[in-house]
Design an enzyme around this catalytic site. Sequence first.
Site, PDB file in Angstrom:
ATOM      1  N   ILE A 171       0.852  -1.210   0.000  1.00 58.32           N
ATOM      2  CA  ILE A 171       0.000   0.000   0.000  1.00 58.32           C
ATOM      3  C   ILE A 171       0.877   1.245   0.000  1.00 58.32           C
ATOM      4  O   ILE A 171       0.622   2.210  -0.730  1.00 58.32           O
ATOM      5  CB  ILE A 171      -0.989  -0.020   1.188  1.00 58.32           C
ATOM      6  CG1 ILE A 171      -1.954  -1.210   1.039  1.00 58.32           C
ATOM      7  CG2 ILE A 171      -1.768   1.297   1.271  1.00 58.32           C
ATOM      8  CD1 ILE A 171      -2.868  -1.449   2.235  1.00 58.32           C
TER       9      ILE A 171
ATOM     10  N   ALA B 175      -3.528   2.911   8.392  1.00 58.54           N
ATOM     11  CA  ALA B 175      -3.093   1.551   8.761  1.00 58.54           C
ATOM     12  C   ALA B 175      -4.030   0.958   9.813  1.00 58.54           C
ATOM     13  O   ALA B 175      -5.062   0.366   9.490  1.00 58.54           O
ATOM     14  CB  ALA B 175      -1.649   1.585   9.238  1.00 58.54           C
ATOM     15  N   ARG B 176      -3.689   1.158  11.069  1.00 60.48           N
ATOM     16  CA  ARG B 176      -4.561   0.745  12.165  1.00 60.48           C
ATOM     17  C   ARG B 176      -4.503   1.825  13.248  1.00 60.48           C
ATOM     18  O   ARG B 176      -3.440   2.406  13.494  1.00 60.48           O
ATOM     19  CB  ARG B 176      -4.107  -0.588  12.761  1.00 60.48           C
ATOM     20  CG  ARG B 176      -4.517  -1.810  11.937  1.00 60.48           C
ATOM     21  CD  ARG B 176      -6.028  -2.042  11.982  1.00 60.48           C
ATOM     22  NE  ARG B 176      -6.449  -3.208  11.238  1.00 60.48           N
ATOM     23  CZ  ARG B 176      -6.916  -3.188   9.987  1.00 60.48           C
ATOM     24  NH1 ARG B 176      -7.025  -2.052   9.323  1.00 60.48           N
ATOM     25  NH2 ARG B 176      -7.295  -4.312   9.397  1.00 60.48           N
TER      26      ARG B 176
ATOM     27  N   GLU C  51     -12.567   2.228  17.266  1.00 58.71           N
ATOM     28  CA  GLU C  51     -13.613   2.401  16.244  1.00 58.71           C
ATOM     29  C   GLU C  51     -14.902   1.708  16.655  1.00 58.71           C
ATOM     30  O   GLU C  51     -14.835   0.602  17.198  1.00 58.71           O
ATOM     31  CB  GLU C  51     -13.125   1.804  14.914  1.00 58.71           C
ATOM     32  CG  GLU C  51     -11.973   2.570  14.327  1.00 58.71           C
ATOM     33  CD  GLU C  51     -11.438   1.930  13.044  1.00 58.71           C
ATOM     34  OE1 GLU C  51     -12.135   1.105  12.425  1.00 58.71           O
ATOM     35  OE2 GLU C  51     -10.315   2.283  12.680  1.00 58.71           O
TER      36      GLU C  51
ATOM     37  N   HIS D 120     -12.952   4.812   8.414  1.00 56.08           N
ATOM     38  CA  HIS D 120     -12.282   3.591   7.928  1.00 56.08           C
ATOM     39  C   HIS D 120     -12.739   3.241   6.499  1.00 56.08           C
ATOM     40  O   HIS D 120     -13.305   2.176   6.264  1.00 56.08           O
ATOM     41  CB  HIS D 120     -12.549   2.416   8.890  1.00 56.08           C
ATOM     42  CG  HIS D 120     -11.496   1.341   8.798  1.00 56.08           C
ATOM     43  ND1 HIS D 120     -11.076   0.593   9.866  1.00 56.08           N
ATOM     44  CD2 HIS D 120     -10.792   0.859   7.746  1.00 56.08           C
ATOM     45  CE1 HIS D 120     -10.172  -0.294   9.481  1.00 56.08           C
ATOM     46  NE2 HIS D 120      -9.973  -0.148   8.196  1.00 56.08           N
TER      47      HIS D 120
END
Length: 324
Positions: free
Chosen positions: A160, A242-243, A272, A290
């Site tokens: 990515i 990413a996270r 989230e 997201h």
Amino acid sequence: MSKPKILLTRKWPEAAESKAQELFDVTLNADDHKFSIDELKAAMTNYDAICPTVSDFQINADILNVANRRCKIIANFGVGFNNIDTNAAKAVDVVVSNTPEVLTDCTADIAMGLLLSVARRLGEGERLVRNKKWDGWCPTHMLATKVTGKKLGFIGFGRIAQAVAQKAYFGFDMAISFYDPYPPSAQIIEKYKAKQLGSVEAVLQESDFVTLHCPGGGDNINLINTERLSVMKKTAFLINTARGDVVDEAALVQALKAGVIAGAGLDVFVKEPNVTEDLLAMDNVVLLPHLGSATTETRVAMGLRSLANVEAFFKGDKPHDRVA
Ligand code: DGY
């Protein structure tokens, strides 16, 4: 021979659900509710395969160790698989797979979109127009930060990240640097004339924009903390697709409030769908729910990829995207 019995824990795009119905004895989640821990445990005993995703409770040792487990493969719908405890899965011989590659371009598009939005104040400008607060053009109105030609630093330089570099280097003439303990080939580094740096700090220090592309969980939890934010330029922006757990969200809020960095573009969050309240009031952040892989094309492809892994497994082959 009867078809393997599989469960999709969330609603999938129609084309992917149809394929699942064609291939397997599938149970869909028609009302798209989040499965409880008990439902996930029951699924372990009732299905040959489970296709979970990022928004499920983590499939951990407690869930995997149910009595009379029937599930043999967890085929994640998503490239990130921190929603599955892979060590616990390995310990009980449950195979885990993910869905790489098919979401690379769309996630990179969102990273670039966040970068442009936060640098050029797009969200803020849009709110101004919608709220009928725009007084008209003038030479000093909403001055922002130029993107073209600036320095873009990557934490993690996998698929990515490279797709972001492709857009940033060739489209925006940005200078690329990165830190990755598992660097790509010399050919890829050369393609983007990328500067390979020896630490996260080195990237943070010299970049105008920093974009995160490392896995979540484990040692990467709070990788971007108060100390690391403090080495960034005051004029720099942080982008996270990413996270959420890679960034200490409280530290980020403090850094934004104190002007330690200029702004942030975030597609992912620690808890989230809950977002730290302070961020909601800040104009120098762009916040997305997201959306990285959220195009019809990509979400269908993710579903098909997850199913292909289940299919391979039950044919006796190694799933193409096996991660554990
Ligand atoms: C991914 O594939 O990792 C996306 O973030 C959705 O899970």
